[in-house]
Motif scaffolding. Structure first.
Motif, PDB file in Angstrom:
ATOM      1  N   LEU A  16      15.905  45.238  62.150  1.00 30.07           N
ATOM      2  CA  LEU A  16      17.023  45.052  61.476  1.00 30.07           C
ATOM      3  C   LEU A  16      16.580  45.771  59.999  1.00 30.07           C
ATOM      4  O   LEU A  16      15.893  45.578  59.360  1.00 30.07           O
ATOM      5  CB  LEU A  16      17.493  43.669  61.249  1.00 30.07           C
ATOM      6  CG  LEU A  16      17.882  43.015  62.503  1.00 30.07           C
ATOM      7  CD1 LEU A  16      17.893  41.511  62.066  1.00 30.07           C
ATOM      8  CD2 LEU A  16      19.110  43.135  62.668  1.00 30.07           C
ATOM      9  N   LEU A  17      17.448  46.893  59.874  1.00 21.38           N
ATOM     10  CA  LEU A  17      16.841  47.751  58.587  1.00 21.38           C
ATOM     11  C   LEU A  17      17.597  47.151  57.365  1.00 21.38           C
ATOM     12  O   LEU A  17      16.997  47.693  56.326  1.00 21.38           O
ATOM     13  CB  LEU A  17      17.287  49.386  58.954  1.00 21.38           C
ATOM     14  CG  LEU A  17      16.991  49.880  60.197  1.00 21.38           C
ATOM     15  CD1 LEU A  17      17.478  51.266  60.109  1.00 21.38           C
ATOM     16  CD2 LEU A  17      15.610  49.999  60.259  1.00 21.38           C
ATOM     17  N   LEU A  34      20.057  34.362  48.513  1.00 17.22           N
ATOM     18  CA  LEU A  34      19.416  33.001  48.369  1.00 17.22           C
ATOM     19  C   LEU A  34      20.326  32.031  47.893  1.00 17.22           C
ATOM     20  O   LEU A  34      20.747  30.780  47.909  1.00 17.22           O
ATOM     21  CB  LEU A  34      18.256  32.781  47.910  1.00 17.22           C
ATOM     22  CG  LEU A  34      17.461  31.563  47.778  1.00 17.22           C
ATOM     23  CD1 LEU A  34      17.438  30.884  49.296  1.00 17.22           C
ATOM     24  CD2 LEU A  34      16.034  31.341  47.406  1.00 17.22           C
ATOM     25  N   PHE A  35      20.759  32.579  46.205  1.00 13.65           N
ATOM     26  CA  PHE A  35      21.620  31.811  45.370  1.00 13.65           C
ATOM     27  C   PHE A  35      23.053  31.625  46.063  1.00 13.65           C
ATOM     28  O   PHE A  35      23.529  30.637  46.323  1.00 13.65           O
ATOM     29  CB  PHE A  35      21.739  32.730  44.218  1.00 13.65           C
ATOM     30  CG  PHE A  35      22.711  32.188  43.298  1.00 13.65           C
ATOM     31  CD1 PHE A  35      22.563  30.895  42.439  1.00 13.65           C
ATOM     32  CD2 PHE A  35      23.818  32.699  43.087  1.00 13.65           C
ATOM     33  CE1 PHE A  35      23.394  30.321  41.820  1.00 13.65           C
ATOM     34  CE2 PHE A  35      24.940  32.027  42.365  1.00 13.65           C
ATOM     35  CZ  PHE A  35      24.742  31.025  41.464  1.00 13.65           C
ATOM     36  N   MET A  36      23.570  32.741  46.919  1.00 13.29           N
ATOM     37  CA  MET A  36      25.004  32.740  47.191  1.00 13.29           C
ATOM     38  C   MET A  36      24.901  31.812  48.643  1.00 13.29           C
ATOM     39  O   MET A  36      25.698  31.051  48.854  1.00 13.29           O
ATOM     40  CB  MET A  36      25.597  34.092  47.997  1.00 13.29           C
ATOM     41  CG  MET A  36      25.548  35.062  46.839  1.00 13.29           C
ATOM     42  SD  MET A  36      25.941  36.858  47.084  1.00 13.29           S
ATOM     43  CE  MET A  36      27.675  36.583  47.890  1.00 13.29           C
ATOM     44  N   TYR A  37      23.814  31.717  49.469  1.00 10.63           N
ATOM     45  CA  TYR A  37      23.785  30.774  50.546  1.00 10.63           C
ATOM     46  C   TYR A  37      23.537  29.289  50.069  1.00 10.63           C
ATOM     47  O   TYR A  37      24.201  28.395  50.600  1.00 10.63           O
ATOM     48  CB  TYR A  37      22.425  31.141  51.355  1.00 10.63           C
ATOM     49  CG  TYR A  37      22.260  30.249  52.539  1.00 10.63           C
ATOM     50  CD1 TYR A  37      23.335  30.270  53.608  1.00 10.63           C
ATOM     51  CD2 TYR A  37      21.108  29.513  52.601  1.00 10.63           C
ATOM     52  CE1 TYR A  37      22.889  29.508  54.525  1.00 10.63           C
ATOM     53  CE2 TYR A  37      20.863  28.584  53.646  1.00 10.63           C
ATOM     54  CZ  TYR A  37      21.934  28.666  54.659  1.00 10.63           C
ATOM     55  OH  TYR A  37      21.830  27.885  55.929  1.00 10.63           O
ATOM     56  N   LEU A  84      17.169  36.593  55.125  1.00 10.42           N
ATOM     57  CA  LEU A  84      16.165  36.276  53.846  1.00 10.42           C
ATOM     58  C   LEU A  84      14.681  36.520  54.368  1.00 10.42           C
ATOM     59  O   LEU A  84      13.692  36.839  53.670  1.00 10.42           O
ATOM     60  CB  LEU A  84      16.258  34.920  53.483  1.00 10.42           C
ATOM     61  CG  LEU A  84      17.727  34.844  52.554  1.00 10.42           C
ATOM     62  CD1 LEU A  84      17.923  33.135  52.315  1.00 10.42           C
ATOM     63  CD2 LEU A  84      17.933  35.446  51.372  1.00 10.42           C
ATOM     64  N   VAL A  85      14.400  35.756  55.838  1.00 11.88           N
ATOM     65  CA  VAL A  85      13.156  35.931  56.297  1.00 11.88           C
ATOM     66  C   VAL A  85      12.871  37.519  56.472  1.00 11.88           C
ATOM     67  O   VAL A  85      11.657  37.703  56.418  1.00 11.88           O
ATOM     68  CB  VAL A  85      13.228  35.217  57.605  1.00 11.88           C
ATOM     69  CG1 VAL A  85      11.854  35.546  58.312  1.00 11.88           C
ATOM     70  CG2 VAL A  85      13.213  33.643  57.554  1.00 11.88           C
ATOM     71  N   GLN A  90       8.382  40.988  58.368  1.00 13.87           N
ATOM     72  CA  GLN A  90       8.729  41.999  59.413  1.00 13.87           C
ATOM     73  C   GLN A  90      10.304  41.876  59.683  1.00 13.87           C
ATOM     74  O   GLN A  90      10.766  41.148  59.936  1.00 13.87           O
ATOM     75  CB  GLN A  90       7.866  42.226  60.526  1.00 13.87           C
ATOM     76  CG  GLN A  90       8.391  43.294  61.445  1.00 13.87           C
ATOM     77  CD  GLN A  90       7.270  43.408  62.538  1.00 13.87           C
ATOM     78  OE1 GLN A  90       6.595  42.240  63.010  1.00 13.87           O
ATOM     79  NE2 GLN A  90       7.441  44.177  63.495  1.00 13.87           N
ATOM     80  N   LYS A  91      11.017  43.043  59.575  1.00  6.67           N
ATOM     81  CA  LYS A  91      12.386  43.241  59.818  1.00  6.67           C
ATOM     82  C   LYS A  91      12.498  43.198  61.442  1.00  6.67           C
ATOM     83  O   LYS A  91      13.202  44.345  61.958  1.00  6.67           O
ATOM     84  CB  LYS A  91      12.968  44.400  59.201  1.00  6.67           C
ATOM     85  CG  LYS A  91      12.626  44.567  57.495  1.00  6.67           C
ATOM     86  CD  LYS A  91      13.286  45.959  57.026  1.00  6.67           C
ATOM     87  CE  LYS A  91      13.070  45.703  55.477  1.00  6.67           C
ATOM     88  NZ  LYS A  91      13.720  44.843  54.840  1.00  6.67           N
TER      89      LYS A  91
END
Length: 313
Positions: A16-17, A34-37, A84-85, A90-91
């Motif tokens: 995932l780019l 993170l804030f939005m989540y 977020l991870v 690694q994507k």
């Protein structure tokens, strides 16, 4: 023939780019999402708690609203934590994880679509046919509408997911496995896939959106005949909240899925996806509660631990 594309059994993971490859922007994006989540989870949980524990909110409108909040939590959770991870590490996402994500997003986005339609119908009956409201919107109909909406969403997601047969191009220019992007990697019949996608989108999205527009057209017509200015304001306030959520959700969904075969800008598609997968889910609690006196009162009771639980009353 060594040049033949591999089917899904040869694909172990996708890359995932994300929204951007700029390393300087990654920490900023991480903090923003993170804030939005966290706001999404907290806000929607408060809505569910308020509706569950305040006896005065045990009405069809708030029953549907609590289901919408639950769906918002699920929809955000299927995409944002993995994003977020991937920003921090690694994507990548496994093949199974990617198809599961496609399926889950379709189920919850489809369910949200139907819930917005059902909520519009509920407001239409309440405002245009108030004398028969409690008879029409009985508990059996409420449960039937929820179960039917969920069933159709599951079948729709299953049809799309089973048609995906991904080949060797493992890079997805997105922050999650969105159907529109994964379809571009498929080695199954792309014409059939697109046909099914357009058909399902137009049938389920189009019919629901038409129902919402019809409901609110009737509601506005009914409001204009009201003699009380205060009554007009209250109804306009409630309906305005519903419409703003609906237009944001449908506008971006149709933008992504109608334009994806013609656009080559993956970044624009990803930003549009944020607008229907992250922003409405975060805004819904504010839109539905800040302008609603009953909901604000229930939230205040929860904060002050003045809750009423029917089971113990």
């Amino acid at each position: 023939n060594n040049m033949e594309p591999r089917n899904q059994t040869g694909v172990s993971e996708f890359f995932l780019l994300g929204l951007t490859e700029d390393s300087e922007l990654q920490p900023l994006l991480y903090n923003i999402f993170l804030f939005m989540y966290l706001v999404t989870i907290l806000g929607n949980l408060l809505i569910i708690l308020a509706v569950s524990y305040d006896c005065h909110l045990h009405t069809p409108m708030y029953f549907f609203l609590s289901n919408l909040s639950f769906t918002d939590i699920c929809l955000s959770t299927t995409t944002v934590p993995k994003m977020l991870v991937n920003i921090k590490t690694q994507k990548s996402i496994t093949y199974t994880g990617c198809l599961t994500q496609v399926y889950a997003v379709l189920v919850f986005a489809g369910f949200e679509n139907f819930l917005l339609g059902v909520m519009a119908y509920d407001r239409y009956i309440a405002i245009c046919h108030p004398l028969t409201y409690t008879i029409i919107m009985n508990p059996h109909l409420l449960c039937l509408l929820i179960l039917l909406s969920l069933f159709i969403s599951i079948i729709n997601a299953l049809v799309h997911s089973l048609m995906l047969l991904v080949c060797t191009n493992l890079e997805i220019p997105h922050f999650f496995c969105e159907l529109a992007q994964v379809l571009k990697l498929t080695c199954s019949n792309i014409f059939i896939n697109n046909l099914v996608l357009y058909f399902m989108t137009c049938i389920f999205g189009g019919i629901t959106l038409s129902g919402i527009i019809f409901s609110y057209a009737q509601i506005v017509s009914s409001i204009l005949r009201m003699p009380s200015r205060g009554g007009k304001y209250k109804v306009f306030s409630t309906c305005g909240s519903h419409l703003s959520v609906g237009f944001l959700f449908y506008g971006t969904v149709f933008g992504v899925y109608i334009s994806f075969p013609f656009t080559h800008s993956s970044w624009k598609t990803a930003v549009a996806s944020v607008m229907y997968l992250v922003v409405p889910q975060m805004m819904n609690p504010f839109i539905y509660s800040l302008r609603n006196r009953d909901m604000m009162g229930a939230l205040r009771k929860i904060i002050e631990f003045e809750i009423c639980i029917p089971l113990f009353s």
